[in-house]
Design a protein around this motif. Structure first.
Motif, PDB file in Angstrom:
ATOM      1  N   PHE A   1     -11.829   5.426  40.741  1.00 56.92           N
ATOM      2  CA  PHE A   1     -12.987   5.620  39.866  1.00 56.92           C
ATOM      3  C   PHE A   1     -12.929   6.990  39.200  1.00 56.92           C
TER       4      PHE A   1
ATOM      5  N   ALA B   1     -17.980  -3.519  41.302  1.00 54.48           N
ATOM      6  CA  ALA B   1     -17.423  -2.995  40.057  1.00 54.48           C
ATOM      7  C   ALA B   1     -18.446  -3.060  38.926  1.00 54.48           C
TER       8      ALA B   1
ATOM      9  N   MET C   1     -11.861  -1.316  38.973  1.00 55.51           N
ATOM     10  CA  MET C   1     -12.589  -1.234  40.236  1.00 55.51           C
ATOM     11  C   MET C   1     -12.671  -2.576  40.959  1.00 55.51           C
TER      12      MET C   1
END
Length: 412
Positions: A98, A349, A343
């Motif tokens: 991230f 996500a 993600m």
């Protein structure tokens, strides 16, 4: 004519804005369906009313900036005080991925801003101001860099441009995050909305902080059992964090490790929490930290939007509005096609994408509010609430400052 609200009137007005936002979200299906945070809903109405009053009669209101800043610092301190190293390790590789995605977006954001500024025939540095300086950086970074841009790089009105751009980002960041996450959740069938009865039952069930599923900020409306002694002790911890932040801000000014005050508040919370538990074996009361942190988050956002002077945005030049519009589209596309996918293309996500919209265009409090609006409807996302607060409040500011310095050094 300008009326100045002191701290007491500012607090009263902020509470009214929050109650208004809660009423609107509960009564207007569109706001609830698209997960617009309550402070954003109420704050935008207050800002529009303020715009109408100013346009018709010339009156405006200035709220207590000191009180707003205090609540912002308390919120960041609560993130730090919640940062138990054992829990932070749970972020694992997801936190790293991230952070990489966010770092790349900072470069994309500045590339879009500076390229469009050049194409529109204005100084590329204005594109940088309407890039990560104000959007990822927020009002604090806008103020700091605005002065530098004016005095060292000759950009007249850089501070006004920066504040207006940051204000635009704060509004848009709170508007696009919820609908984007909802679209992703529905498109990929990642979760189903909870019924009103399920939400009410969850909120009225006291939160067990001893559970392995406990994550700060994730359940803003849920009942928490605290006592006066716990509250007083926790207030002392917050005071220690803010005192540390004030001291370090002054001590580091003009040095290589100069950082915004809110970063020091967060760092102070991290240090205090882990020293108390790791060295002195003192149990930190998470429930009280969570209560104060969530309350400060809501009040800060309400005050920030309450203090908006929308007529200042109306004075923005056409090219700047083009840049900010393009930045909004870029943020939404990046969150949907990059952040969401790297993600894992799952429910976590989607919540992370909403959080990225929050601090990529506005500020970390906006990111947390976006995620709370989603999880309140669809359910918990422990991963998102582990990653976003620390990443958005701490690492991003360090990366953003580095990117800006490199751009100014090599491309200007």
């Amino acid at each position: 004519m300008d009326f100045t609200f002191n701290a007491f009137y500012t607090l009263i007005a902020a509470v009214i804005v929050l109650l208004l936002g809660r009423f609107l979200v509960n009564k207007i299906d569109f706001l609830k369906r698209y997960n617009i945070p309550e402070p954003v809903a109420g704050g935008l109405v207050a800002a529009i009313i303020s715009l109408i009053i100013h346009s018709l009669w010339g009156y405006s209101i200035t709220t207590s900036a000191e009180l707003q800043t205090s609540f912002m610092l308390i919120f960041f301190a609560s993130i730090g005080l919640s940062a138990n190293f054992a829990k932070l390790r749970e972020g694992g590789i997801g936190l790293v991925i991230f952070l990489i995605a966010v770092s790349v977006f900072i470069i994309v954001q500045n590339t879009v801003g500076m390229t469009l500024a050049s194409l529109l025939g204005i100084d590329p540095l204005i594109g940088l101001i309407a890039g990560s300086i104000t959007l990822t950086g927020g009002h604090g970074t806008a103020g700091a860099w605005g002065e530098i841009m004016e005095t060292q790089h000759g950009i007249q009105g850089a501070l006004v441009i920066g504040m207006a751009s940051a204000t635009f980002g704060l509004i848009i960041g709170g508007i696009i995050g919820g609908p984007l996450a909802k679209m992703l959740i529905n498109r990929y069938e990642l979760a189903t909305p909870r019924t009103a009865a399920q939400v009410e039952k969850r909120d009225n069930t006291p939160l067990d902080v001893n559970s392995t599923e406990y994550i700060p900020f994730e359940y803003p409306h849920r009942v928490r059992l605290i006592t006066a002694d716990n509250a007083i002790t926790t207030l002392g911890l917050f005071a220690g964090c803010l005192a540390f932040a004030e001291f370090m801000t002054g001590f580091s000014k003009g040095t290589a490790f100069e950082l915004p005050t809110f970063v020091w508040a967060l760092a102070g919370g991290v240090i205090l929490r882990n020293v108390l538990e790791g060295v002195f074996k003192v149990k930190v009361f998470d429930r009280a930290i969570d209560v104060f942190g969530n309350a400060s988050l809501s009040l800060y956002l309400a005050m920030a939007l309450l203090s908006l002077k929308l007529w200042q945005l109306a004075d923005l030049a056409g090219p700047l509005m083009v840049i900010l519009g393009a930045q909004t589209i870029t943020m939404a596309l990046y969150a949907a096609f990059i952040t969401f996918r790297v993600m894992g293309k799952n429910y976590d996500a989607a919540v992370l994408a909403a959080g990225h919209c929050g601090f990529g265009m506005g500020a970390t409090p906006t990111a947390v509010a976006n995620m709370q609006a989603i999880t309140n409807m669809y359910g918990a996302s422990h991963k998102a609430f582990l990653i976003v607060p620390l990443c958005g409040a701490f690492f991003v500011d360090l990366i953003n400052a580095t990117v800006i310095q490199v751009i100014l050094k090599f491309f200007v």
